[in-house]
Write a protein that holds these residues in place. Structure first.
Motif, PDB file in Angstrom:
ATOM      1  N   ILE A  56       0.877  -1.167   0.000  1.00  0.00           N
ATOM      2  CA  ILE A  56       0.000   0.000   0.000  1.00  0.00           C
ATOM      3  C   ILE A  56       0.907   1.207   0.000  1.00  0.00           C
ATOM      4  O   ILE A  56       1.562   1.492   0.976  1.00  0.00           O
ATOM      5  CB  ILE A  56      -0.908   0.038   1.238  1.00  0.00           C
ATOM      6  N   ARG A  57       0.964   1.903  -1.111  1.00  0.00           N
ATOM      7  CA  ARG A  57       1.891   3.025  -1.156  1.00  0.00           C
ATOM      8  C   ARG A  57       1.350   4.115  -2.048  1.00  0.00           C
ATOM      9  O   ARG A  57       0.574   3.895  -2.951  1.00  0.00           O
ATOM     10  CB  ARG A  57       3.253   2.569  -1.676  1.00  0.00           C
ATOM     11  N   MET A  58       1.761   5.318  -1.734  1.00  0.00           N
ATOM     12  CA  MET A  58       1.496   6.466  -2.591  1.00  0.00           C
ATOM     13  C   MET A  58       2.821   6.918  -3.159  1.00  0.00           C
ATOM     14  O   MET A  58       3.857   6.787  -2.525  1.00  0.00           O
ATOM     15  CB  MET A  58       0.884   7.615  -1.780  1.00  0.00           C
ATOM     16  N   ARG A  59       2.789   7.399  -4.361  1.00  0.00           N
ATOM     17  CA  ARG A  59       4.019   7.868  -4.975  1.00  0.00           C
ATOM     18  C   ARG A  59       4.357   9.285  -4.524  1.00  0.00           C
ATOM     19  O   ARG A  59       3.470  10.056  -4.176  1.00  0.00           O
ATOM     20  CB  ARG A  59       3.852   7.841  -6.481  1.00  0.00           C
ATOM     21  N   THR A  60       5.650   9.614  -4.559  1.00  0.00           N
ATOM     22  CA  THR A  60       6.071  10.983  -4.302  1.00  0.00           C
ATOM     23  C   THR A  60       5.881  11.757  -5.582  1.00  0.00           C
ATOM     24  O   THR A  60       6.441  11.424  -6.606  1.00  0.00           O
ATOM     25  CB  THR A  60       7.552  11.037  -3.888  1.00  0.00           C
ATOM     26  N   LEU A  61       5.044  12.778  -5.537  1.00  0.00           N
ATOM     27  CA  LEU A  61       4.628  13.467  -6.755  1.00  0.00           C
ATOM     28  C   LEU A  61       5.076  14.917  -6.737  1.00  0.00           C
ATOM     29  O   LEU A  61       4.956  15.600  -5.726  1.00  0.00           O
ATOM     30  CB  LEU A  61       3.093  13.420  -6.881  1.00  0.00           C
ATOM     31  N   ALA A  62       5.566  15.389  -7.865  1.00  0.00           N
ATOM     32  CA  ALA A  62       5.872  16.808  -8.024  1.00  0.00           C
ATOM     33  C   ALA A  62       4.587  17.480  -8.451  1.00  0.00           C
ATOM     34  O   ALA A  62       4.209  17.455  -9.611  1.00  0.00           O
ATOM     35  CB  ALA A  62       6.958  16.997  -9.075  1.00  0.00           C
TER      36      ALA A  62
ATOM     37  N   ILE B  23     -10.589   3.303   0.857  1.00  0.00           N
ATOM     38  CA  ILE B  23     -11.771   4.128   1.085  1.00  0.00           C
ATOM     39  C   ILE B  23     -11.354   5.572   1.370  1.00  0.00           C
ATOM     40  O   ILE B  23     -12.045   6.522   0.971  1.00  0.00           O
ATOM     41  CB  ILE B  23     -12.680   3.566   2.204  1.00  0.00           C
ATOM     42  N   GLU B  24     -10.203   5.741   2.034  1.00  0.00           N
ATOM     43  CA  GLU B  24      -9.721   7.107   2.259  1.00  0.00           C
ATOM     44  C   GLU B  24      -9.271   7.754   0.946  1.00  0.00           C
ATOM     45  O   GLU B  24      -9.454   8.956   0.751  1.00  0.00           O
ATOM     46  CB  GLU B  24      -8.584   7.100   3.271  1.00  0.00           C
ATOM     47  N   GLU B  25      -8.680   6.976   0.047  1.00  0.00           N
ATOM     48  CA  GLU B  25      -8.278   7.543  -1.233  1.00  0.00           C
ATOM     49  C   GLU B  25      -9.501   7.954  -2.050  1.00  0.00           C
ATOM     50  O   GLU B  25      -9.490   8.991  -2.723  1.00  0.00           O
ATOM     51  CB  GLU B  25      -7.415   6.552  -2.013  1.00  0.00           C
TER      52      GLU B  25
ATOM     53  N   GLU C 103     -10.769  15.812   5.608  1.00  0.00           N
ATOM     54  CA  GLU C 103     -10.068  15.253   6.765  1.00  0.00           C
ATOM     55  C   GLU C 103      -9.760  13.787   6.512  1.00  0.00           C
ATOM     56  O   GLU C 103     -10.668  12.982   6.292  1.00  0.00           O
ATOM     57  CB  GLU C 103     -10.928  15.385   8.013  1.00  0.00           C
ATOM     58  N   LEU C 104      -8.485  13.426   6.542  1.00  0.00           N
ATOM     59  CA  LEU C 104      -8.038  12.067   6.257  1.00  0.00           C
ATOM     60  C   LEU C 104      -7.088  11.606   7.352  1.00  0.00           C
ATOM     61  O   LEU C 104      -6.232  12.375   7.794  1.00  0.00           O
ATOM     62  CB  LEU C 104      -7.344  12.015   4.892  1.00  0.00           C
ATOM     63  N   SER C 105      -7.225  10.369   7.783  1.00  0.00           N
ATOM     64  CA  SER C 105      -6.379   9.880   8.873  1.00  0.00           C
ATOM     65  C   SER C 105      -4.996   9.477   8.381  1.00  0.00           C
ATOM     66  O   SER C 105      -4.032   9.518   9.147  1.00  0.00           O
ATOM     67  CB  SER C 105      -7.046   8.685   9.575  1.00  0.00           C
ATOM     68  N   ASP C 106      -4.889   9.103   7.110  1.00  0.00           N
ATOM     69  CA  ASP C 106      -3.580   8.750   6.560  1.00  0.00           C
ATOM     70  C   ASP C 106      -2.813  10.033   6.261  1.00  0.00           C
ATOM     71  O   ASP C 106      -3.262  10.858   5.472  1.00  0.00           O
ATOM     72  CB  ASP C 106      -3.754   7.927   5.277  1.00  0.00           C
ATOM     73  N   PRO C 107      -1.644  10.242   6.866  1.00  0.00           N
ATOM     74  CA  PRO C 107      -0.932  11.519   6.701  1.00  0.00           C
ATOM     75  C   PRO C 107      -0.461  11.770   5.271  1.00  0.00           C
ATOM     76  O   PRO C 107      -0.409  12.926   4.837  1.00  0.00           O
ATOM     77  CB  PRO C 107       0.252  11.406   7.672  1.00  0.00           C
ATOM     78  N   VAL C 108      -0.127  10.714   4.543  1.00  0.00           N
ATOM     79  CA  VAL C 108       0.295  10.897   3.150  1.00  0.00           C
ATOM     80  C   VAL C 108      -0.869  11.377   2.302  1.00  0.00           C
ATOM     81  O   VAL C 108      -0.744  12.300   1.490  1.00  0.00           O
ATOM     82  CB  VAL C 108       0.882   9.590   2.572  1.00  0.00           C
ATOM     83  N   LEU C 109      -2.029  10.766   2.498  1.00  0.00           N
ATOM     84  CA  LEU C 109      -3.218  11.205   1.773  1.00  0.00           C
ATOM     85  C   LEU C 109      -3.618  12.620   2.177  1.00  0.00           C
ATOM     86  O   LEU C 109      -4.053  13.413   1.333  1.00  0.00           O
ATOM     87  CB  LEU C 109      -4.369  10.231   2.015  1.00  0.00           C
ATOM     88  N   GLN C 110      -3.486  12.929   3.462  1.00  0.00           N
ATOM     89  CA  GLN C 110      -3.835  14.280   3.913  1.00  0.00           C
ATOM     90  C   GLN C 110      -2.940  15.318   3.253  1.00  0.00           C
ATOM     91  O   GLN C 110      -3.413  16.366   2.786  1.00  0.00           O
ATOM     92  CB  GLN C 110      -3.711  14.386   5.430  1.00  0.00           C
ATOM     93  N   ASP C 111      -1.644  15.036   3.180  1.00  0.00           N
ATOM     94  CA  ASP C 111      -0.723  15.966   2.527  1.00  0.00           C
ATOM     95  C   ASP C 111      -1.062  16.122   1.045  1.00  0.00           C
ATOM     96  O   ASP C 111      -1.019  17.236   0.503  1.00  0.00           O
ATOM     97  CB  ASP C 111       0.720  15.479   2.674  1.00  0.00           C
ATOM     98  N   LEU C 112      -1.386  15.012   0.394  1.00  0.00           N
ATOM     99  CA  LEU C 112      -1.734  15.074  -1.031  1.00  0.00           C
ATOM    100  C   LEU C 112      -2.998  15.907  -1.241  1.00  0.00           C
ATOM    101  O   LEU C 112      -3.059  16.743  -2.144  1.00  0.00           O
ATOM    102  CB  LEU C 112      -1.929  13.666  -1.586  1.00  0.00           C
ATOM    103  N   TYR C 113      -4.006  15.680  -0.396  1.00  0.00           N
ATOM    104  CA  TYR C 113      -5.240  16.458  -0.500  1.00  0.00           C
ATOM    105  C   TYR C 113      -4.948  17.947  -0.346  1.00  0.00           C
ATOM    106  O   TYR C 113      -5.420  18.770  -1.150  1.00  0.00           O
ATOM    107  CB  TYR C 113      -6.243  16.006   0.564  1.00  0.00           C
ATOM    108  N   ASP C 114      -4.195  18.308   0.665  1.00  0.00           N
ATOM    109  CA  ASP C 114      -3.926  19.716   0.929  1.00  0.00           C
ATOM    110  C   ASP C 114      -3.177  20.365  -0.245  1.00  0.00           C
ATOM    111  O   ASP C 114      -3.495  21.486  -0.653  1.00  0.00           O
ATOM    112  CB  ASP C 114      -3.101  19.864   2.211  1.00  0.00           C
ATOM    113  N   GLU C 115      -2.189  19.647  -0.786  1.00  0.00           N
ATOM    114  CA  GLU C 115      -1.409  20.192  -1.896  1.00  0.00           C
ATOM    115  C   GLU C 115      -2.253  20.335  -3.162  1.00  0.00           C
ATOM    116  O   GLU C 115      -2.165  21.347  -3.870  1.00  0.00           O
ATOM    117  CB  GLU C 115      -0.197  19.309  -2.159  1.00  0.00           C
TER     118      GLU C 115
END
Length: 268
Positions: free
Chosen positions: A3-9, A115-117, A171-183
């Motif tokens: 389960i991973r998210m990519r580092t995205l520019a 489900i968070e994604e 609002e997302l509990s996964d910090p990586v998803l939260q950062d992606l949403y905010d960006e």
């Protein structure tokens, strides 16, 4: 299970339906332009999760089919009719998760992540639609809610806690998803085309993350296959909206040739 998210520019790149628990689910997809002209032959695309092949299509306002020859096939999915991005029509014909069934820790974590994604996509499209008033965002946000509902049914069936329950918009509990949403919210707030690019990036990421899952549960694997197919349709809708505005979309997660095949829009 990976389960991973990519580092995205994210900052510099613009170019950045409903399903139910299988075995048999009818659902449909259509995309609309800002003036509500239907996109696709007859304005709708439909799929059914069942044995057989899957044919789907997204077309532009001129009714030209997109994708490889206008059609894309995927094993394990069939076709039917009805539904739009807006209404998210779905029919649950029979349950496939027996009472008392359980899943291993990897499948449980996968469901919670996915489900968070889907929530990220729904909340982002809703927020950007409120800002820019794009019908395609509004309608696909409705489809993302149906995707969340499909995963939620699996969470309930397997007795796994739903991390989106009672969570506020954005609002997302996964910090990586939260950062992606905010960006992506910040990016999409800059312009209409930036919003469409951010949405396309979400769909690319969703497709890639779904492919990363290695579900032991057949029910989960079938739903994920349908979610991936839906994300391809959504990606095509967003990229074609950008193309109609004269903006190139550069693939950021998937191979550019695959994005061209999915969307029917030549890679820049």
């Amino acid at each position: 299970m990976s389960i991973r998210m990519r580092t995205l520019a994210i900052g510099a790149a613009v170019g950045a339906a409903a399903i139910a628990v299988p075995a048999t689910v009818a659902w449909g997809v259509s995309a609309a332009t800002d003036d509500d002209a239907p996109v696709g032959r007859g304005g709708t695309v439909a799929r059914q999760v069942q044995q057989g092949g899957m044919g789907g299509m997204v077309a532009d306002d001129g009714d030209e089919a997109s994708g490889a020859g206008g059609m894309r096939a995927r094993a394990g999915l069939g076709t039917t009719a009805s539904g739009t991005y807006g209404d998210g029509t779905c029919l649950l014909d029979e349950a496939v998760v027996a009472d008392g069934s359980s899943v291993d820790a990897d499948d449980a974590a996968s469901l919670a992540f996915m489900i968070e994604e889907e929530k990220l996509a729904r909340d982002l499209y809703t927020a950007l639609d409120e800002l820019w008033g794009l019908r395609v965002l509004d309608r696909i946000a409705d489809a993302e809610q149906q995707h969340m509902d499909a995963v939620s049914r699996l969470l309930d069936a397997y007795g796994v806690a739903d991390p989106t329950e009672d969570a506020a918009a954005g609002e997302l509990s996964d910090p990586v998803l939260q950062d992606l949403y905010d960006e992506l919210l910040a990016q999409g707030s800059a312009s209409v085309t930036a919003a469409l690019g951010a949405a396309a990036l979400v769909e690319e990421t969703d497709i890639a993350d779904l492919r990363d899952q290695d579900a032991e549960s057949a029910a989960i694997a079938t739903v994920y296959a349908a979610l991936e197919s839906a994300s391809e349709q959504h990606l095509a809708a967003f990229v074609r909206q950008l193309d109609a505005r004269g903006v190139d979309y550069a693939a950021q997660v998937l191979d550019p040739a695959e994005v061209e095949d999915i969307t029917g829009v030549p890679a820049p």
